[in-house]
Every structure is written in structure tokens, then in C-alpha cells.
Design an enzyme around this catalytic site. Structure first.
Site: not given
Length: 446
Positions: A263, A266
Site C-alpha cells: 500500500r 499510495y
């Protein structure tokens, strides 16, 4: 031969010459003792004109100085308020913010409220990157509603033309298909920078593209804002807090983020975007605003984007089991999209840099959310547990005390009121005309 030269230095010869009609010296002039340039200036009355010019200049300066001093005192007081906020509450926002354009100063404070009698708000020209997306399209609706001209820039990776189709005949609306990773030149007063995939399904699909959008795209938009002296608002995310060790999360918390996880394209991309935004603010004196957005739901969300609300609603409508990852005890906070748009506009029109948490402090576990979806759509919908995803935060709840104090903002629509509005939109998009026809037949039979 007699000499032709005549001696003129003696008095006798001079008198004789004068009497005979010869040379006679000119009578002495007044002020002959002054230098030639000074005598010329006096003869042409130049001192009089110079004195008159100095008097006029002094009068103009004396008239203009009160307004300058008053504006200076105003800016000082504004700066004092901003620095008070930053010193006491937010070490990232240390600089007073001046309006981006002087022509907007008199009207900027009236946005979203009542305009005093006799004063009309000046329409702005606003750029919204990612304006065809879920949040962006609702922001475009509000900006056009209040009379601004809006330019949407979107590459339609997650945005949809259908989200802004109803504005195509509006002369104040423009749409440009463009990727913010590439530079663009436009003339606007404000920039809302929303462009970036925001759901795990989309930003994990091409992580390199995601971080380029966050870094290079933000650099391009900040460069544009600097070039045209526009106010810039970055939509960051609650993901900058990672899997937080502090609960609820306040803006001064630095987060607990895995920089090499699935992740991080992001999470770290948005953290870098915040860094760039503050560097432009400090280094280039650019007017900036930073919003950290928490989970948001509402009409026009992507149906299969992997976010929990859209997942549950689509699954319940399709008569599929509601997939809960992990034990279902992880928490999230959900705000309706119109509340978020209100917060973004208040932040843009306000005088504080931020960052500000924009979210609903109402906290739900995944199992509680599933129960609300069951109550709203299908009480018989069953729940299916699956293995949790990597780096999924266990708790997420915003502390919005600063937004309340400095923006006068807080969410107003609870989950049980906003969810049916989203369900209606999803039902229409999933089933389309068939669902509408079935509803009409059912009404006729009834």
C-alpha cells in the site's frame, strides 16, 4: 599707414568712440552675479513649477498612506491569527496566508454564506484535477452551483464521463482529458488537486503509476499554481497515518507507515505530496491548503473498487455474501460525500494551511457496518469471513477538533441517513432499466 586697431581699454578713447557712434557696453543685468544655469531657471519660472510638483506629490502620498497602513495592520492581524494557530496547534503551518489575488479579498470570506447587501461575490475560475471521479464530480456540482467557472482535468482511469455529463451544456464548465503526470498550462484562480486512484484495487493495479501521480502530478500542479499565482488545495488521505498507534488520530501525529508494503505507493505517495506542498509554501510563498480525507461514501462511487462500503452495498444488492476481512473488529469512520465537499470548500476559502482531518468521528466496526447494510438492503444477507489483507489498519477515527475550531466544519449526515442515498444510486447502475421496469410492474400490480 595708420594702424586699424583701436585701443578700447582707456576711458577717454571709449568716451570718444561712444560720442562718434562706435562701441558701447551693454548695461549690467539684475542677478548677474548668479551662474548662467540659475539665471536661466529663474527667467523660465522653473522653481515655481518644481515647487508645485513637490506639493502635489506630498498631497498624494499623504492621502495614500492611511490605506496602506490600515492594510498593513490588517495583514499583521491576519498573520497573527495564523501564526497563533500554527505555533500552538500545528507545527507544519507556520506562515500567515495572504489571499492569492487582491481582487478576491473582499469577497472570499463570503463563500458558502450570506453576502452582505450591496456586495456581489466575484465568480472564480477553478481547476479540479480528478473532477470526473467520485468526490471530484460532487465538488464540481457545488462550484458550478455557486456560480464559478470550472475546468475538469481527468484521464478517466477511475473517473467516469457520466459523473459530469449533466454539465456539458453549461457554458461555465470545461472538461479536458489529460494526465497530470504531464504538464499543462491553464489560467485559474484556484486548484483543487484530487487526481489519484484512492481505492486499494485501483492503486495496487499499477503502483508505479500511482506514486508517479502522487509525486510528479503534484509537482506539476504546484508548478502551475506558482506560475499563475493560484491557491492550491491538496487532497491527502488518512492513509498517511498508516496503521496508527494513536487513537483517534490528530494532525500532529506522524503515523506508522510501512514504506515498502503493497500500500506504500499510495500511503508514501500522499506523504510525499504533502511534503512537496509545504515546501512550495515555505520556499515559493505559495498559498496552499492540505486536507486529510477519511473514508467517504455516496452516489457515484466505483461499484467494484474494493472499499468496504461499496463492496457491502454491491454484494447485498446482488444477493452475494458480505465479505468481511479478518475478524471484522477493525474500525472505520464514514462520512457522506456532501459533508466532505463542504469541508473542502471551507478549507479552500479559509485562511489556514492545515493539514486538517476531514472525516466523521462516528466509529463502526466492519461487523457493525455489515449490520447497517443488512438493515438497509437485505436482512437475510449473510456474512462471509476472509483472510485480512496486508497492512490493513486496525483502527481509523479522525480527531476533527481543529476543523471545528478553525473551519467551523463538522459532518452532519449520519451513516443510516446517507447509506440509502448511495444504495439507490448503486441499484440503478447495477440493474439499470431492468430494475426500473420491474419496479414499475410491481407498482401496477399493487
Amino acid at each position: 599707414m595708420a594702424s586699424e586697431l583701436t585701443y578700447r581699454g582707456g576711458g577717454t578713447s571709449t568716451a570718444a568712440g561712444a560720442g562718434a557712434g562706435g562701441y558701447s557696453p551693454k548695461p549690467s543685468k539684475p542677478l548677474a552675479w548668479l551662474p548662467r544655469a540659475a539665471r536661466y531657471a529663474v527667467a523660465e519660472h522653473r522653481p515655481l513649477f518644481a515647487l508645485a510638483g513637490m506639493l502635489i506629490a506630498a498631497a498624494v502620498i499623504s492621502i495614500a498612506s492611511p490605506s496602506a497602513s490600515s492594510s498593513s495592520s490588517t495583514s499583521t492581524s491576519t498573520g497573527g491569527a495564523a501564526s497563533s494557530y500554527s505555533n500552538n496547534n500545528n507545527p507544519l503551518a507556520r506562515f500567515p496566508v495572504e489571499p492569492a489575488h487582491h481582487r478576491d479579498v473582499a469577497t472570499r470570506h463570503f463563500v458558502g454564506g450570506k453576502v452582505p447587501l450591496g456586495l456581489k461575490r466575484k465568480a472564480l475560475r477553478v481547476l479540479v484535477t480528478g473532477g470526473a471521479g467520485f468526490v471530484g464530480s460532487h465538488l464540481v456540482d457545488r462550484l458550478l452551483e455557486r456560480g464559478d467557472s470550472v475546468i475538469v482535468v481527468d484521464n478517466f482511469f477511475t473517473g467516469r464521463k457520466d459523473n459530469v455529463l449533466h454539465h456539458l451544456n453549461d457554458p461555465n464548465f470545461e472538461m479536458i482529458r489529460h494526465d497530470v503526470v504531464e504538464p499543462i498550462l491553464l489560467e485559474v484562480d484556484q486548484i483543487y488537486h484530487l487526481a489519484c486512484p484512492a481505492s486499494p484495487v485501483h492503486y495496487k493495479y499499477n503502483p508505479i503509476k500511482t506514486i508517479k501521480t502522487n509525486v510528479v502530478g503534484t509537482l506539476n500542479m504546484l508548478g502551475l499554481a506558482k506560475r499563475i499565482n493560484a491557491r492550491f488545495l491538496l487532497t491527502s488521505t488518512s492513509e498517511v497515518y498508516g496503521d496508527p498507534l494513536q487513537h483517534p488520530q490528530v494532525e500532529t501525529y506522524w503515523g506508522n507507515v510501512n514504506p515498502i508494503g503493497v500500500r506504500s505507493c499510495y500511503d508514501e505517495g500522499k506523504r510525499t505530496a504533502e511534503t512537496l506542498t509545504m515546501d512550495y509554501h515555505r520556499g515559493a510563498n505559495l498559498e496552499v491548503r492540505i486536507a486529510r480525507i477519511f473514508n467517504t461514501y455516496g452516489p457515484r462511487m466505483c461499484i467494484d473498487d474494493g472499499r468496504v462500503v461499496s463492496n457491502f452495498v454491491a454484494q447485498a444488492l446482488r444477493k452475494e455474501p458480505l465479505t468481511v476481512y479478518g475478524d471484522g473488529k477493525q474500525t472505520r469512520s464514514f462520512q457522506y460525500v456532501s459533508d466532505l465537499v463542504e469541508g473542502l470548500m471551507k478549507l479552500m476559502e479559509g485562511e489556514h494551511v492545515g493539514p486538517f482531518n476531514l472525516g466523521n468521528p462516528g466509529e463502526f466496526t466492519m461487523l457493525e457496518l455489515a449490520k447497517v447494510v443488512q438493515d438497509t438492503i437485505d436482512p437475510n444477507a449473510r456474512i462471509e469471513f476472509r483472510k485480512n489483507t496486508q497492512d490493513d489498519p486496525h483502527k481509523r477515527k479522525p480527531d476533527i477538533s481543529r476543523a471545528k475550531e478553525f473551519l467551523g466544519w463538522e459532518p452532519k449526515i449520519p451513516l443510516r441517513e446517507g447509506l440509502p442515498l448511495m444504495v439507490s444510486d448503486f441499484r440503478k447502475r447495477i440493474f439499470g432499466d431492468q430494475d426500473a421496469a420491474a419496479t414499475t410492474t410491481g407498482n401496477q400490480q399493487g
